[in-house]
Design a protein around this motif. Structure first.
Motif, PDB file in Angstrom:
ATOM      1  N   LEU A 164      65.439  58.679  28.375  1.00  0.00           N
ATOM      2  CA  LEU A 164      66.075  58.127  27.394  1.00  0.00           C
ATOM      3  C   LEU A 164      65.093  56.950  26.893  1.00  0.00           C
ATOM      4  CD1 LEU A 164      69.913  57.468  27.867  1.00  0.00           C
ATOM      5  CD2 LEU A 164      68.608  58.996  26.458  1.00  0.00           C
ATOM      6  N   VAL A 165      64.377  56.147  27.884  1.00  0.00           N
ATOM      7  CA  VAL A 165      63.320  55.241  27.408  1.00  0.00           C
ATOM      8  C   VAL A 165      62.135  56.140  26.729  1.00  0.00           C
ATOM      9  CG1 VAL A 165      61.729  53.411  28.516  1.00  0.00           C
ATOM     10  CG2 VAL A 165      64.136  53.610  29.171  1.00  0.00           C
ATOM     11  N   TRP A 166      61.871  57.110  27.057  1.00  0.00           N
ATOM     12  CA  TRP A 166      60.782  57.939  26.939  1.00  0.00           C
ATOM     13  C   TRP A 166      61.205  58.223  25.140  1.00  0.00           C
ATOM     14  CZ3 TRP A 166      60.886  62.525  31.045  1.00  0.00           C
ATOM     15  CH2 TRP A 166      60.581  61.801  32.333  1.00  0.00           C
ATOM     16  N   VAL A 210      60.294  55.437  23.217  1.00  0.00           N
ATOM     17  CA  VAL A 210      58.687  55.290  22.934  1.00  0.00           C
ATOM     18  C   VAL A 210      58.432  56.228  21.767  1.00  0.00           C
ATOM     19  CG1 VAL A 210      56.528  55.092  23.762  1.00  0.00           C
ATOM     20  CG2 VAL A 210      58.560  54.142  25.085  1.00  0.00           C
ATOM     21  N   ALA A 211      58.870  57.641  22.014  1.00  0.00           N
ATOM     22  CA  ALA A 211      58.412  58.764  21.432  1.00  0.00           C
ATOM     23  C   ALA A 211      59.190  58.587  19.777  1.00  0.00           C
ATOM     24  CB  ALA A 211      58.924  59.885  21.855  1.00  0.00           C
ATOM     25  N   THR A 221      60.078  55.976  18.245  1.00  0.00           N
ATOM     26  CA  THR A 221      59.506  55.097  17.287  1.00  0.00           C
ATOM     27  C   THR A 221      58.064  55.347  16.988  1.00  0.00           C
ATOM     28  OG1 THR A 221      60.572  53.325  19.168  1.00  0.00           O
ATOM     29  CG2 THR A 221      58.696  52.658  17.797  1.00  0.00           C
ATOM     30  N   THR A 222      57.246  55.854  17.907  1.00  0.00           N
ATOM     31  CA  THR A 222      55.931  56.632  17.429  1.00  0.00           C
ATOM     32  C   THR A 222      56.169  57.445  16.453  1.00  0.00           C
ATOM     33  OG1 THR A 222      55.286  56.215  19.870  1.00  0.00           O
ATOM     34  CG2 THR A 222      53.780  57.796  18.173  1.00  0.00           C
ATOM     35  N   LEU A 271      57.162  55.733  13.206  1.00  0.00           N
ATOM     36  CA  LEU A 271      56.204  54.876  12.405  1.00  0.00           C
ATOM     37  C   LEU A 271      55.060  55.910  11.903  1.00  0.00           C
ATOM     38  CD1 LEU A 271      55.934  51.683  14.732  1.00  0.00           C
ATOM     39  CD2 LEU A 271      56.680  51.910  12.375  1.00  0.00           C
ATOM     40  N   MET A 283      53.949  56.222   7.862  1.00  0.00           N
ATOM     41  CA  MET A 283      52.531  56.112   7.593  1.00  0.00           C
ATOM     42  C   MET A 283      51.926  57.166   6.800  1.00  0.00           C
ATOM     43  SD  MET A 283      50.841  53.297  10.234  1.00  0.00           S
ATOM     44  CE  MET A 283      51.379  54.193  11.895  1.00  0.00           C
ATOM     45  N   VAL A 330      51.863  64.631  18.519  1.00  0.00           N
ATOM     46  CA  VAL A 330      53.089  63.714  18.518  1.00  0.00           C
ATOM     47  C   VAL A 330      54.394  64.316  18.154  1.00  0.00           C
ATOM     48  CG1 VAL A 330      54.323  61.567  17.427  1.00  0.00           C
ATOM     49  CG2 VAL A 330      51.831  61.520  17.832  1.00  0.00           C
ATOM     50  N   SER A 334      55.059  66.416  21.241  1.00  0.00           N
ATOM     51  CA  SER A 334      55.580  65.842  22.490  1.00  0.00           C
ATOM     52  C   SER A 334      57.115  65.111  21.976  1.00  0.00           C
ATOM     53  CB  SER A 334      54.647  64.589  22.733  1.00  0.00           C
ATOM     54  OG  SER A 334      54.667  63.605  21.733  1.00  0.00           O
ATOM     55  N   VAL A 335      57.337  64.748  20.942  1.00  0.00           N
ATOM     56  CA  VAL A 335      58.683  64.112  20.587  1.00  0.00           C
ATOM     57  C   VAL A 335      59.755  65.062  21.076  1.00  0.00           C
ATOM     58  CG1 VAL A 335      60.101  63.176  18.853  1.00  0.00           C
ATOM     59  CG2 VAL A 335      57.883  62.393  18.749  1.00  0.00           C
ATOM     60  N   ILE A 338      60.220  65.920  24.501  1.00  0.00           N
ATOM     61  CA  ILE A 338      60.919  64.740  25.413  1.00  0.00           C
ATOM     62  C   ILE A 338      62.241  64.604  24.984  1.00  0.00           C
ATOM     63  CG2 ILE A 338      61.026  62.101  25.342  1.00  0.00           C
ATOM     64  CD1 ILE A 338      58.000  61.841  24.927  1.00  0.00           C
ATOM     65  N   ILE A 383      53.645  60.401  29.932  1.00  0.00           N
ATOM     66  CA  ILE A 383      54.518  60.650  28.782  1.00  0.00           C
ATOM     67  C   ILE A 383      54.391  59.486  27.869  1.00  0.00           C
ATOM     68  CG2 ILE A 383      56.751  60.745  27.851  1.00  0.00           C
ATOM     69  CD1 ILE A 383      57.318  62.447  30.446  1.00  0.00           C
ATOM     70  N   VAL A 384      54.693  58.151  28.627  1.00  0.00           N
ATOM     71  CA  VAL A 384      54.840  56.740  27.977  1.00  0.00           C
ATOM     72  C   VAL A 384      53.324  56.743  27.498  1.00  0.00           C
ATOM     73  CG1 VAL A 384      55.166  54.326  28.105  1.00  0.00           C
ATOM     74  CG2 VAL A 384      56.628  55.962  29.246  1.00  0.00           C
ATOM     75  N   PHE A 403      50.624  58.470  27.069  1.00  0.00           N
ATOM     76  CA  PHE A 403      50.420  59.400  25.588  1.00  0.00           C
ATOM     77  C   PHE A 403      50.804  58.975  24.341  1.00  0.00           C
ATOM     78  CE2 PHE A 403      49.381  63.153  23.253  1.00  0.00           C
ATOM     79  CZ  PHE A 403      50.211  63.454  22.362  1.00  0.00           C
ATOM     80  N   GLU A 404      52.260  58.623  24.251  1.00  0.00           N
ATOM     81  CA  GLU A 404      52.984  58.223  23.138  1.00  0.00           C
ATOM     82  C   GLU A 404      52.495  56.838  22.608  1.00  0.00           C
ATOM     83  OE1 GLU A 404      55.029  59.922  21.100  1.00  0.00           O
ATOM     84  OE2 GLU A 404      55.320  61.639  22.456  1.00  0.00           O
ATOM     85  N   MET A 414      49.041  57.411  21.144  1.00  0.00           N
ATOM     86  CA  MET A 414      48.821  58.071  19.693  1.00  0.00           C
ATOM     87  C   MET A 414      49.433  56.947  18.732  1.00  0.00           C
ATOM     88  SD  MET A 414      47.474  60.697  20.370  1.00  0.00           S
ATOM     89  CE  MET A 414      47.674  61.507  18.871  1.00  0.00           C
ATOM     90  N   LEU A 415      50.377  56.433  19.229  1.00  0.00           N
ATOM     91  CA  LEU A 415      50.800  55.258  18.140  1.00  0.00           C
ATOM     92  C   LEU A 415      49.825  54.239  17.783  1.00  0.00           C
ATOM     93  CD1 LEU A 415      53.174  54.077  16.661  1.00  0.00           C
ATOM     94  CD2 LEU A 415      53.935  52.781  18.708  1.00  0.00           C
ATOM     95  N   PHE A 424      45.685  53.510  10.171  1.00  0.00           N
ATOM     96  CA  PHE A 424      46.188  52.989   8.787  1.00  0.00           C
ATOM     97  C   PHE A 424      45.751  51.839   8.605  1.00  0.00           C
ATOM     98  CE2 PHE A 424      49.648  52.952   5.646  1.00  0.00           C
ATOM     99  CZ  PHE A 424      50.088  51.895   5.637  1.00  0.00           C
ATOM    100  N   PRO A 455      68.695  54.195  31.614  1.00  0.00           N
ATOM    101  CA  PRO A 455      67.535  53.458  30.909  1.00  0.00           C
ATOM    102  C   PRO A 455      67.227  52.100  31.322  1.00  0.00           C
ATOM    103  CG  PRO A 455      69.169  53.863  29.381  1.00  0.00           C
ATOM    104  CD  PRO A 455      69.590  54.641  30.783  1.00  0.00           C
ATOM    105  N   PHE A 471      74.183  58.870  31.060  1.00  0.00           N
ATOM    106  CA  PHE A 471      73.407  59.960  31.214  1.00  0.00           C
ATOM    107  C   PHE A 471      73.562  60.037  32.913  1.00  0.00           C
ATOM    108  CE2 PHE A 471      69.943  62.506  31.522  1.00  0.00           C
ATOM    109  CZ  PHE A 471      68.661  62.304  30.885  1.00  0.00           C
TER     110      PHE A 471
END
Lengths: 476, 175, 238
Positions: free
Chosen positions: A170-172, A175-176, A178-179, A182, A186, A242, A245-246, A249, B100-101, B103-104, B107-108, B115, C84, C109
C-alpha cells in the motif's frame, strides 16, 4: 506547406480507400481548425447545464455524503465482512487505475511508435487519465476504517518517531500513484500550452485572463518549441515505464499475499494487459460521446480512428484472454485444494453468472465483431461493444477482489460478498469522473490543434506509378 | 534573439516563403542572432534553415532522476535503519521493496525536473509585453528581426515581394 | 529461561468437546464486543478465538470434530509486512505478534494476508456505543477499541505482562502455569495449555515432546506458528 489535393481518377477510387476521408489528408486552414475547436469549447447548451447540475448533485450526495456517512457510522455500512475484507471499493480502485492507462497508452506509446492516427484524441485520452486517477485515488482513502488518520501513510517526521512501512504494497501504491498522477498532469499540461495560447489569442473576459495565466506567456518561438518538444519526447519515453510499474504495483497488492488465487506471478503483466484493454475501450467510448455531444468534433474524430483503435482493442482482447486462460488453467489443472475450490466456486457457484458475463463481454463479443471493418468504422456500434468490454473488465476485477478471498484454506470460514453502500459511492465516483470531464471539455480546447496541423503538414499524396499513395514525411 | 531598438515583425502565410525570407534577410547582412521565427506549429531547424538549437533539458532530467534516487535512499534506506521495526521476519532494509520505491521516486524526480527545466529555460511564466501577433496562432509564420534603420524600407519591400502579408516595425505588446 | 521467552500454546484436539467456553472467556477478558444477531449472521462476529466444527462420516456414523483456532502468533507473520503503518509488528520480548490499536488506520490488508483468518475488524462503534452501565463489564487492563481498527488474539499479553511485573517485583522467576490466558484458564477439559516453549521444563514443552502426532496448522506456508495441535486419538488430524 499545404497538402495538395490531387484529384484521383474515378476508376481508382474506392469508397473506403479515399485518403481524403482521413483527417490528416483533409487539411483546412489553421484559423478554421482553431475556430472549430473553440466553438465546441464555448458551446454550453441547456443540456450541458442540466448534466452538470445532476452530476454535481450525485457527487455531493452519493460520493461525499455517503462516504461521510460511512466514515462516521463505520465500515459496516458497506457489504464487506470476514473473510472478504476487501470488496467493491478495491475493485473500483483497480478499475479506475486501469482506465487511467488509456491516456498514457495513446499519448505516450502511440507517440513513441509514431502512430499518426493518435493526433486528434491524445488530449481527450490524457484527460481520462487525469480524471480516472482522481476518481481511483480516492478509493484507497474511502476503504480505510479510520480515514481521518490516513496521513500516517506518508513519510513525515513526527514526535512518535514512526515511519510508514515500506515493505507494504500500500505504501508502494502511494508512491506509485503520486508519481503517475503528477507525471500525467504535467504530461497533459505541456502539449496544452500552445493550445492555451491559441485560446488566449481568441478570447475575451475571464477566459482571456484564465488562458493568459495558464499559457505562461507562450509565443511559439523556435527556442520555446525546441524545449517543449524535447520535454514532451522525454516525458513520452519516461512515462511508459511509470505506467507499467504503477499497475504492476497495484496488482502486487494482491499478488504478494498468501491468499489462494491472488498469489500468482502473472498478476503484473495480466493487470497491465487488462488495464490497456479497458483503457483503449474507454477512449473509444469517450470519442463517441465527444463526437455526439460537441460541435465540429466529427471533423477531428473520424471513423478511421475508431477503426485503428478497434484493431488495438482486438489485439488486447487476445492478450488479456491469453493471460486469463493461464490463470484459470494453472488453477484448474495443478492447483492445490484451495485453488481448485476457488475456481469451482467462481465458475459453478452462486455468482457464476458473473463469470459467464465476463467471458461473453471480454472474449465472445470482441472476437465476433472487431475483426469486421464495417463494424469498427461504425461509432455507435463501437461504443456499445466497448461499453460491454468495460462491463466485462469490471466484472473481472470484481471476481478477483472479493470473490477470490471468499474461498480460503479453511472451508469453515468461507463466505461470500454482497455490496451495500459501495453501490452508492461507486455511482458517486463515476459521476465525479463525468463531471470533471464535462467541465474540462468547456474550459480547455479538447483537440490538440497544433499536433493535428503538424500531422497534416507531414501527410501528402505522392505519385507512385499509376496512382497516388499516402506518404508521411519526417519533418522533425 | 538580441532585441534592440529597431525590431520588425513580418508575417507570412506559410513556412516556404518564410524560410526564403530568412535567406533574404541574411543577404541584407542581418545576423542569425538578430532574427527569430515564431509559429503556431513547430518547425525543425533544418526546415527553417536555422542553426541547430541545443537545450539542457536532458541534463535536468538526469539530475532529477539522481535526486529522486537519493530521496528514496533517504526515506527508505536511512530512515528505516534509524528506527527499525521488525515485521514478518523480513530484513529492515529490504532490497526488493527498495527497488520499487527507488524506481518510482527516481522517475518522479526525472519528470518533475524535466517539467521545471522547460519552465526555467523558457523563462516561464512571463506576462510582460512581447513581440507577438495573434495571427501566429492562426497559422501564420512570423519573423522577428533587428533591422538597421537605413535599410528598413528595402527590407520591407523585399519581404513583401517574397509574400509577406504584413511587415512593420513593432513595439512589444501585451499578449 | 535461557533466551528470549517464547510463549506458545498446545491444543489437544482429543480433549476439545466444542463447548466454546474459551470463546466466551476470551471475549470477556479482552473486551471483545458482541455485535448482535444481524451482524453475526452476516459474518461479522468479532471473537478472537473460534471453534471450527467439521463433520465427518456418513449417517448414522457422523462425528463432529472441533478445532479451536486463534491468532497463531507466527514467527514469520504474513500480516506484519503488509500493514502500511506498522500497526502490527513483531514483539522481540515476548515473540508474539502485536496489534497496535491506536496506529491502525483500517486498511484490512493484514486480514487478507492472514492464512488462518484470525483477524477481525471493528465494523461499527460496538463498544463505545454501549449503553451505561454495561461498560462496567470491561476489563480495565485491555483497551476498548474504536471503529475502524483491526484486532486479534494477543495470547492475553496483559496477563503475561502482569505476571512478568509481579515476578520482577517479588524478585523471582516466573513459574510455569503463572500465566494463563483466558481460554486456557477456562477450558473445562484442559485442552488448551499455555506456557514458555523456550523453557524445556514447561508443560507445553513436555506436550510437544509427546509421542502423539502433532501438527502446526498450514505449516507448509512457512509462517512458523506458535500453536501446536495434538491430533485426536480417533485418527483425524483435524
Amino acid at each position: 506547406m499545404t497538402a495538395k489535393a490531387i484529384p484521383l481518377p474515378q476508376s481508382q477510387v474506392e469508397e473506403e480507400e479515399d485518403p481524403r476521408q482521413h483527417l490528416l489528408f483533409d487539411p483546412r486552414p489553421r484559423e478554421e481548425l482553431n475556430s472549430m475547436v473553440l466553438e465546441a469549447m464555448h458551446s454550453t447548451p441547456i443540456s450541458f447545464w442540466i448534466a452538470v447540475i445532476i452530476l454535481t448533485l450525485l457527487v455531493i450526495i452519493c460520493l461525499f455524503g455517503a462516504w461521510g456517512y460511512m466514515a462516521v457510522v463505520g465500515m459496516g455500512t458497506a457489504g464487506i465482512r470476514r473473510p472478504t475484507f476487501w470488496g467493491m471499493f478495491i475493485a473500483n480502485f483497480v478499475f479506475w487505475i486501469g482506465i487511467s492507462h488509456s491516456g498514457t497508452f495513446v499519448s505516450a506509446i502511440l507517440r513513441v511508435f509514431k502512430a499518426e492516427f493518435r493526433r486528434p484524441f491524445t488530449r481527450a485520452a490524457e484527460l481520462m487519465t487525469a480524471f480516472g486517477l482522481a476518481a481511483g485515488a480516492m478509493y484507497p482513502l474511502i476503504h480505510l476504517g479510520r480515514v481521518w488518520v490516513s496521513y500516517w501513510i506518508f513519510p513525515y517526521p513526527n514526535n512518535r518517531w514512526l515511519w510508514p512501512n515500506f515493505h507494504s504494497p500500500l505504501v508502494w501504491d502511494m508512491v506509485a500513484i503520486t508519481t503517475y498522477l503528477l507525471g500525467s498532469t504535467m504530461y497533459l499540461y505541456l502539449p496544452l500550452i500552445p493550445d492555451l495560447a491559441m485560446a488566449r489569442d481568441r478570447s475575451k473576459g475571464w477566459r482571456y485572463s484564465l488562458y493568459r495565466i495558464m499559457s505562461l506567456g507562450w509565443r511559439g518561438t523556435e527556442e520555446e518549441w525546441v524545449r517543449l518538444r524535447t520535454a514532451i519526447r522525454i516525458f513520452a519515453f519516461a512515462i511508459i515505464p511509470v505506467m507499467f510499474s504503477v499497475h504492476t504495483i497495484v496488482s502486487w497488492d494482491f499478488a504478494v499475499t498468501m491468499a489462494p488465487g491472488w498469489h500468482s506471478t502473472i498478476f503484473g503483466p495480466f493487470f497491465i494487459a487488462g488495464a490497456i484493454y479497458s483503457g483503449v475501450a474507454a477512449v473509444i467510448m469517450i470519442m463517441f460521446l465527444i463526437r455526439s455531444t460537441m460541435l465540429n468534433m466529427k471533423y477531428f474524430m473520424r471513423e478511421e480512428h475508431f477503426d485503428a483503435l478497434g484493431k488495438l482493442v482486438l489485439v488486447f482482447s487476445f492478450t488479456w484472454t491469453y493471460f486469463y486462460f493461464s490463470e484459470y488453467m494453472l488453477g484448474w489443472y495443478g492447483g492445490d485444494a484451495a485453488d481448485k475450490a476457488l475456481w469451482q466456486a467462481i465458475t459453478h457457484g452462486p455468482f457464476a453468472w458473473l463469470w459467464y458475463l465476463m467471458l461473453i463481454c471480454n472474449i465472445l463479443i470482441p472476437w465476433l465483431t472487431l475483426w469486421n471493418k464495417k463494424i469498427r468504422r461504425t461509432p455507435w456500434v463501437m461504443f456499445i461493444i466497448c461499453l460491454l468490454i468495460n462491463v466485462g473488465m469490471y466484472t473481472e476485477r470484481y471476481l478477483i477482489v472479493p470473490s477470490m478471498i471468499a474461498r480460503n484454506r479453511f472451508p469453515f470460514d468461507w463466505d461470500s460478498y454482497l455490496p451495500r453502500i459501495e453501490l452508492v459511492i461507486s455511482l458517486g465516483s463515476l459521476s465525479l469522473f463525468m463531471l470533471l470531464y464535462l467541465l474540462a471539455s468547456r474550459l480547455i480546447p479538447l483537440i490538440p490543434v497544433w499536433e493535428v496541423q503538424e500531422g497534416q503538414f507531414a501527410h501528402t499524396l505522392r505519385k507512385v506509378g499509376k496512382t497516388h499513395v499516402p506518404s508521411v514525411s519526417e519533418t522533425e | 534573439m538580441r532585441e534592440g531598438n529597431n525590431v520588425h515583425l513580418a508575417l507570412f502565410k506559410d513556412v516556404d516563403p518564410a524560410s526564403e525570407a530568412l535567406d533574404k534577410l541574411r543577404e541584407f547582412g542581418i545576423a542569425e542572432d538578430d532574427m527569430t521565427i515564431i509559429s503556431g506549429v513547430p518547425f525543425s531547424e533544418k526546415v527553417l534553415g536555422r542553426p541547430i538549437l541545443t537545450t539542457n533539458i536532458p541534463k535536468f532530467s538526469i539530475a532529477g532522476f539522481m535526486l529522486g534516487l537519493l530521496a528514496a535512499l533517504a526515506i527508505n534506506g536511512i530512515a528505516v535503519l534509524q528506527y527499525p521495526i521488525r515485521v514478518g521476519g523480513m530484513a529492515n532494509f529490504a532490497l526488493p521493496s527498495f527497488f520499487i520505491v527507488a524506481f518510482e521516486m527516481s522517475m518522479l524526480g526525472c519528470l518533475i525536473f524535466t517539467f521545471l527545466a522547460v519552465i526555467w529555460e523558457c523563462a516561464f511564466p512571463s506576462y510582460g509585453p512581447k513581440m507577438y501577433r495573434p495571427e501566429i496562432s492562426d497559422g501564420r509564420v512570423a519573423i522577428v528581426f533587428n533591422c538597421p534603420p537605413e535599410i528598413h524600407t528595402q527590407v520591407h519591400d523585399a519581404l513583401a515581394t517574397l509574400g509577406a502579408e504584413w511587415v512593420h516595425r513593432t513595439e512589444a505588446t501585451k499578449i | 529461561m535461557n533466551e528470549t521467552p517464547k510463549w506458545g500454546m498446545v491444543i489437544d484436539l482429543d480433549r476439545c468437546n466444542g463447548c466454546t467456553v474459551c470463546v466466551t472467556a476470551c471475549s470477556l477478558e479482552n473486551n471483545v464486543p458482541y455485535v448482535g444477531e444481524g451482524d453475526a449472521g452476516y459474518g461479522r462476529s468479532m471473537q478472537w478465538i473460534r471453534v471450527e466444527r467439521y463433520w465427518e462420516g456418513e449417517y448414522p456414523n457422523v462425528v463432529a470434530r472441533f478445532r479451536p483456532i486463534m491468532c497463531q502468533q507466527c514467527g514469520a507473520a504474513p500480516c506484519e509486512p503488509v500493514c502500511p503503518v506498522f500497526a502490527t509488528a513483531h514483539s522481540e520480548a515476548e515473540q508474539v505478534n502485536l496489534q497496535v490499536y491506536n496506529r491502525c488506520i483500517g486498511t484490512r490488508f493484514c486480514a487478507n494476508n492472514c492464512p488462518y483468518i484470525a483477524r477481525t475488524f471493528n465494523w461499527f462503534d460496538y463498544s463505545p456505543g454501549m449503553p451505561l452501565p454495561l461498560n462496567s463489564q470491561f476489563n480495565p487492563d485491555v483497551t476498548v477499541r474504536f471503529r475502524g481498527v483491526m484486532e486479534k488474539c494477543t495470547f492475553c499479553i496483559q496477563r503475561i505482562r502482569r505476571v512478568e511485573e509481579e515476578a520482577k517485583a517479588e524478585g523471582r522467576e516466573m513459574l510455569d502455569g503463572d500465566v494463563q490466558p483466558a481460554c486456557a484458564q477456562s477450558c473445562p477439559s484442559d485442552a488448551i495449555v499455555f506456557g514458555l516453549l523456550s523453557d524445556p521444563n514447561s508443560q507445553v514443552s513436555h506436550l510437544t515432546r509427546n509421542a502423539r502426532a502433532q501438527a502446526l496448522l498450514l505449516e507448509e506456508l512457512g509462517t512458523q506458528p506458535r500453536v501446536i495441535y495434538l491430533a485426536s486419538e480417533r485418527g483425524s488430524k483435524r
